[in-house]
Scaffold this motif. Structure first.
Motif, PDB file in Angstrom:
ATOM      1  N   ALA A  38      15.851  47.595  -0.346  1.00  0.00           N
ATOM      2  CA  ALA A  38      14.555  47.487   0.334  1.00  0.00           C
ATOM      3  C   ALA A  38      13.395  47.604  -0.648  1.00  0.00           C
ATOM      4  N   ALA A  39      13.491  48.552  -1.583  1.00  0.00           N
ATOM      5  CA  ALA A  39      12.414  48.748  -2.560  1.00  0.00           C
ATOM      6  C   ALA A  39      12.287  47.541  -3.479  1.00  0.00           C
ATOM      7  N   LYS A  40      13.426  47.023  -3.963  1.00  0.00           N
ATOM      8  CA  LYS A  40      13.389  45.846  -4.825  1.00  0.00           C
ATOM      9  C   LYS A  40      12.855  44.633  -4.071  1.00  0.00           C
ATOM     10  N   THR A  41      13.275  44.491  -2.817  1.00  0.00           N
ATOM     11  CA  THR A  41      12.805  43.370  -2.006  1.00  0.00           C
ATOM     12  C   THR A  41      11.309  43.465  -1.763  1.00  0.00           C
ATOM     13  N   HIS A  81       5.948  41.393  -2.717  1.00  0.00           N
ATOM     14  CA  HIS A  81       4.541  41.603  -3.055  1.00  0.00           C
ATOM     15  C   HIS A  81       4.131  40.798  -4.289  1.00  0.00           C
ATOM     16  N   LEU A  82       5.071  40.605  -5.209  1.00  0.00           N
ATOM     17  CA  LEU A  82       4.779  39.855  -6.434  1.00  0.00           C
ATOM     18  C   LEU A  82       5.029  38.358  -6.275  1.00  0.00           C
ATOM     19  N   GLY A  83       5.457  37.951  -5.071  1.00  0.00           N
ATOM     20  CA  GLY A  83       5.675  36.533  -4.803  1.00  0.00           C
ATOM     21  C   GLY A  83       6.913  35.959  -5.452  1.00  0.00           C
ATOM     22  N   GLU A  84       7.936  36.777  -5.687  1.00  0.00           N
ATOM     23  CA  GLU A  84       9.136  36.315  -6.379  1.00  0.00           C
ATOM     24  C   GLU A  84      10.246  35.852  -5.441  1.00  0.00           C
ATOM     25  N   VAL A  85      10.057  36.014  -4.125  1.00  0.00           N
ATOM     26  CA  VAL A  85      11.059  35.583  -3.141  1.00  0.00           C
ATOM     27  C   VAL A  85      10.483  34.415  -2.347  1.00  0.00           C
ATOM     28  N   GLU A  86      11.100  33.240  -2.480  1.00  0.00           N
ATOM     29  CA  GLU A  86      10.563  32.041  -1.847  1.00  0.00           C
ATOM     30  C   GLU A  86      11.038  31.865  -0.410  1.00  0.00           C
ATOM     31  N   GLY A  87      12.209  32.345  -0.089  1.00  0.00           N
ATOM     32  CA  GLY A  87      12.761  32.208   1.255  1.00  0.00           C
ATOM     33  C   GLY A  87      13.881  33.194   1.466  1.00  0.00           C
ATOM     34  N   TYR A  88      14.363  33.302   2.707  1.00  0.00           N
ATOM     35  CA  TYR A  88      15.399  34.295   3.024  1.00  0.00           C
ATOM     36  C   TYR A  88      16.647  34.107   2.169  1.00  0.00           C
TER      37      TYR A  88
END
Length: 391
Positions: free
Chosen positions: A273-276, A281-288
């Motif tokens: 959860a913390a890493k996610t 917040h840093l915009g590093e995850v584009e989609g699920y």
């Protein structure tokens, strides 16, 4: 493909170098608290049954409030909103607010237990949980700040180690503090009352020194509502623990391992959860279905078999040292543990991702929710394993 394999192996090395040591340390710490629980479980069941209803909620509350604070500190440090120093005023303010967030839910848990008819030593139990909450919150608050800032200063990702250590130290302090206040009240009621008065005075003094304003407290109303609701939800664990405390105690091993098992599930969930949260917040995850989070889960999952074995080994050693009873490997626990870890991590990532998509900060909601739910899943898991052991 070669790049992907190389990248994945790098994640695995990071999981073994950073996360696994903190998970193992948390196990050792958890067994310290488990030693107290295993030794005094029968006493609590008979003389202070209301504490068993409150205990999972208190343990979860530590992870909820201070795990969230660790994740929040981590995000603030990366964004430059927090100076990496314990003298930073925001650190003390967050600790005081965390204490406020902790006191009301445990009082609500106590009230529900009384309403449900668990009234034996009710007033004593209220004073025990209030004093314990104040004492543990002060220690755990500064520990949270120290671990997060220390890791950040040394270029170690706080999200990889802070949450497990904070949750484990919370478990380490919670059970022994409760037992200590029980022993104190039985030794001297006068000292017990004086201790309560002193801790409440310290709490009020910290509020004055930190100069926490009403507006600053209201900024955490979302987190307060969440931890209060989750505290009520933890009653599922509490009443389950109270009902099956005899079975858990009869299994011997699980009476001592219960805090470690719950904290380890919460640790895995909190890391993801913390890493996610930070990645979102840093915009590093584009989609699920982004590659990054699933690589994190896969690499972290490879540490789970080791942790599962260590729970059995550490538990057997502690049981032998305290009771003289010899316990061998219990394979259903060892085999099923990684599967539960996988479930917890997938659940944690999914909750964090979809909350963020709805403009809800995972630091304030996801980590408390995951920590609480991990306790519920963990308690049910322990009861099932205990029944398998006892027969």
């Amino acid at each position: 493909m070669a790049v992907t394999v190389q990248e994945f192996m790098g994640r695995v090395k990071h999981a073994y170098r950073v996360s696994l040591p903190s998970l193992v340390i948390s196990l050792v710490i958890g067994f310290f608290g488990g030693t107290f629980l295993g030794k005094y479980l029968d006493k609590i069941s008979l003389e202070y049954p209301g504490l068993l209803i409150i205990l999972p909620g208190m343990m979860g509350l530590r992870g909820n409030v201070f795990g969230s604070m660790a994740s929040r500190f981590s995000t603030m440090l990366y964004l430059g909103d927090l100076e990496p120093s314990l003298r930073e005023k925001k650190v003390l303010k967050n600790i005081v607010i965390a204490m406020m967030l902790s006191l009301i839910p445990v009082t609500v848990l106590w009230a529900v237990g009384v309403i449900q008819g668990v009234r034996y030593h009710a007033l004593d139990i209220l004073l025990i949980v209030v004093s314990s909450t104040i004492l543990v919150s002060i220690i755990l608050g500064y520990f949270t700040g120290f671990v997060t800032i220390f890791a950040f200063r040394r270029d170690v990702d706080p999200d990889s180690m802070a949450a497990p250590l904070v949750a484990s130290v919370g478990d380490l302090l919670t059970i022994p503090s409760l037992i200590s206040f029980i022993l104190l009240i039985e030794a001297s009621r006068k000292m017990f009352w004086l201790g309560n008065a002193a801790l409440i005075a310290v709490f009020l003094l910290l509020i004055m020194v930190s100069r926490v304003r009403k507006a600053e407290v209201l900024e955490f109303r979302e987190l307060f509502a969440t931890v209060t609701a989750l505290a009520l939800l933890s009653l599922v664990s509490g009443f389950t623990l109270q009902r099956f405390s005899g079975v858990i105690s009869a299994s011997v091993l699980l009476g001592f391992a219960y805090p470690s098992i719950l904290s380890s599930f919460g640790n895995y969930g909190s890391i993801i959860a913390a890493k996610t949260s930070t990645a979102l917040h840093l915009g590093e995850v584009e989609g699920y279905l982004s590659k990054e989070p699933f690589m994190e889960m896969a690499s972290l999952l490879l540490t789970a078999p080791i942790v599962g074995v260590l729970i059995n080994v550490f538990g057997a050693v502690v049981v032998y040292l305290v009771t003289g009873v010899r316990i061998g490997p219990f394979y259903p626990l060892i085999i099923s543990y990684p599967l539960m870890v996988l479930f917890i991590m997938l659940y944690s990532y999914t909750i964090s991702y979809f909350l963020f998509q709805r403009d809800i900060d995972p630091d304030s909601v996801a980590i408390p929710l995951i920590s609480n739910n991990s306790d519920i899943f963990g308690t049910i898991y322990v009861v099932i394993i205990a029944k398998m052991m006892v027969g």
